[in-house]
Design a protein around this motif. Structure first.
Motif, PDB file in Angstrom:
ATOM      1  N   TYR A 297       0.855  -1.183   0.000  1.00 22.61           N
ATOM      2  CA  TYR A 297       0.000   0.000   0.000  1.00 22.61           C
ATOM      3  C   TYR A 297       0.892   1.234   0.000  1.00 22.61           C
ATOM      4  O   TYR A 297       1.843   1.332   0.771  1.00 22.61           O
ATOM      5  CB  TYR A 297      -0.889   0.003   1.249  1.00 22.61           C
TER       6      TYR A 297
ATOM      7  N   PRO B  33       0.512   5.617  -0.044  1.00 20.59           N
ATOM      8  CA  PRO B  33      -0.479   6.690   0.095  1.00 20.59           C
ATOM      9  C   PRO B  33      -0.714   7.480  -1.180  1.00 20.59           C
ATOM     10  O   PRO B  33      -1.778   8.059  -1.368  1.00 20.59           O
ATOM     11  CB  PRO B  33       0.129   7.577   1.191  1.00 20.59           C
TER      12      PRO B  33
ATOM     13  N   LYS C 159      -6.617   5.030  -2.782  1.00 22.93           N
ATOM     14  CA  LYS C 159      -5.482   4.469  -2.053  1.00 22.93           C
ATOM     15  C   LYS C 159      -5.207   3.087  -2.656  1.00 22.93           C
ATOM     16  O   LYS C 159      -5.946   2.137  -2.412  1.00 22.93           O
ATOM     17  CB  LYS C 159      -5.802   4.341  -0.569  1.00 22.93           C
TER      18      LYS C 159
ATOM     19  N   THR D 208     -10.016   4.793   1.416  1.00 18.80           N
ATOM     20  CA  THR D 208      -9.350   5.176   2.659  1.00 18.80           C
ATOM     21  C   THR D 208      -8.159   4.263   2.908  1.00 18.80           C
ATOM     22  O   THR D 208      -8.088   3.143   2.383  1.00 18.80           O
ATOM     23  CB  THR D 208     -10.290   5.068   3.863  1.00 18.80           C
ATOM     24  N   GLU D 209      -7.233   4.745   3.711  1.00 20.36           N
ATOM     25  CA  GLU D 209      -6.067   3.929   4.056  1.00 20.36           C
ATOM     26  C   GLU D 209      -6.490   2.658   4.783  1.00 20.36           C
ATOM     27  O   GLU D 209      -5.970   1.570   4.506  1.00 20.36           O
ATOM     28  CB  GLU D 209      -5.106   4.734   4.925  1.00 20.36           C
TER      29      GLU D 209
ATOM     30  N   ALA E  55      -7.732   0.143   2.359  1.00 19.33           N
ATOM     31  CA  ALA E  55      -6.642  -0.358   1.518  1.00 19.33           C
ATOM     32  C   ALA E  55      -5.788  -1.360   2.271  1.00 19.33           C
ATOM     33  O   ALA E  55      -5.436  -2.425   1.742  1.00 19.33           O
ATOM     34  CB  ALA E  55      -5.781   0.812   1.029  1.00 19.33           C
ATOM     35  N   VAL E  56      -5.463  -1.049   3.525  1.00 16.15           N
ATOM     36  CA  VAL E  56      -4.636  -1.951   4.326  1.00 16.15           C
ATOM     37  C   VAL E  56      -5.387  -3.243   4.617  1.00 16.15           C
ATOM     38  O   VAL E  56      -4.799  -4.334   4.626  1.00 16.15           O
ATOM     39  CB  VAL E  56      -4.188  -1.258   5.630  1.00 16.15           C
TER      40      VAL E  56
ATOM     41  N   ASN F 184       6.842   4.254   8.349  1.00 19.28           N
ATOM     42  CA  ASN F 184       5.483   4.054   8.846  1.00 19.28           C
ATOM     43  C   ASN F 184       5.477   2.879   9.827  1.00 19.28           C
ATOM     44  O   ASN F 184       4.766   1.895   9.628  1.00 19.28           O
ATOM     45  CB  ASN F 184       4.518   3.786   7.682  1.00 19.28           C
TER      46      ASN F 184
ATOM     47  N   LEU G 287       2.040   1.603  11.336  1.00 19.95           N
ATOM     48  CA  LEU G 287       1.222   0.776  10.458  1.00 19.95           C
ATOM     49  C   LEU G 287       1.832  -0.614  10.301  1.00 19.95           C
ATOM     50  O   LEU G 287       1.104  -1.609  10.243  1.00 19.95           O
ATOM     51  CB  LEU G 287       1.056   1.447   9.099  1.00 19.95           C
TER      52      LEU G 287
ATOM     53  N   GLY H  33       5.437   6.375   3.792  1.00 18.51           N
ATOM     54  CA  GLY H  33       4.129   5.864   4.208  1.00 18.51           C
ATOM     55  C   GLY H  33       3.804   4.458   3.777  1.00 18.51           C
ATOM     56  O   GLY H  33       2.786   3.893   4.170  1.00 18.51           O
TER      57      GLY H  33
END
Length: 288
Positions: A163, A165, A190, A209-210, A213-214, A240, A243, A276
């Motif tokens: 992923y 950003p 994303k 959104t993050e 996506a994650v 990051n 995360l 990120g």
């Protein structure tokens, strides 16, 4: 007499740090990173990830990268030969993303030692897991050609999902591959990106959104590993760490008995992904 097998990898393969610390038969050929200040650095040697991201944030001019030179790789192979290694396995990121594979092949053709180069069709920690696999096979006493065959057989089933950003850095660096179709909506999505069978970037999925996506990234990694009798898994990040910790925890909950390698993205890859990033690599189809 014990077989003397060594490895040489490019620095963009992001071999886990604990493997580099444990084994003395690995040479890492540094990619070249030219920063906005005009200075050219050796990836992970004269510039480390934290310093790289600090410089990246401070300058509008994006860095440039180049593969290891033929001369530098040749010197490292000769150093391994001087240490008594007569068989060498080269491991590189995808030939579709870098000329490192071609450089290694050129050196292999002239090397006194027997040398075979594996094009992982992968990148970052996804390529780095091939070094982990190779070391385990060496530890288990397998013959050189058997090790090479098993590494090559693992290429098709080894996946990396990451992923990022923003697509800004992939676009600027020209490493956009099949992700180009997303550029029109790059501000509103994303992406989760992977490498296809040819080792070229493609958008595996996208989200608004993050968090979503994650979640999709983790789901893809789990789907790849789930039900496999043997696999390796690793998580990487580009400034990051929070995360990364979250992703590792979720994967560990799904695979409580699995060793999960962790690491960070080399500056040579950070040029093209920006800050990120979090990525997961899964290597399946492996035998000991």
């Amino acid at each position: 007499m014990q077989t003397k097998i060594a490895l040489i990898v490019d620095s963009a393969s992001d071999v886990p740090g604990e493997i580099l610390a444990q084994y003395q038969n690995i040479e890492v050929a540094p990619m070249l990173v030219t920063m906005a200040d005009g200075n050219t650095y050796l990836d992970r040697e004269t510039i480390q990830p934290d310093e790289f991201y600090q410089q990246l944030a401070a300058n509008d001019t994006l860095p440039k990268t180049a593969s290891p030179t033929v001369g530098s790789v040749k010197a490292q192979v000769e150093r391994l030969q001087e240490q008594g290694f007569t068989q060498i396995i080269g491991i590189t990121i995808s030939s579709g993303l870098s000329v490192s594979y071609s450089v290694f092949k050129q050196v292999a053709a002239d090397a006194e030692a027997e040398m075979t180069v594996v094009d992982t069709k992968n990148i970052g920690i996804g390529s780095g897991l091939f070094a982990v696999y190779a070391e385990q096979l060496i530890d288990n006493g397998l013959a050189y050609h058997d090790i090479v065959a098993r590494l090559q057989n693992a290429v098709a089933d080894s996946k990396v999902y990451f992923y990022i950003p923003t697509l800004k850095y992939l676009r600027a660096g020209g490493r956009i591959g099949r992700v180009a179709g997303l550029l029109g909506t790059m501000l509103s999505i994303k992406p989760v990106i992977s490498c296809d069978e040819n080792g070229i970037y493609y958008p595996m999925t996208k989200a608004r959104t993050e968090a979503k996506a994650v979640s999709k990234l983790i789901a893809a990694a789990v789907a790849t590993a789930e039900g496999q009798p043997d696999f390796r898994i690793a998580v990487t990040q580009g400034v990051n760490p929070a995360l990364l910790t979250k992703v590792v925890a979720e994967l560990q909950a799904r695979f409580p008995n699995q060793l999960i390698y962790t690491g960070n993205v080399s500056p040579a890859l950070g040029v093209h992904t920006g800050p990120g990033l979090v990525g997961v690599a899964v290597q399946v189809g492996v035998t000991h």
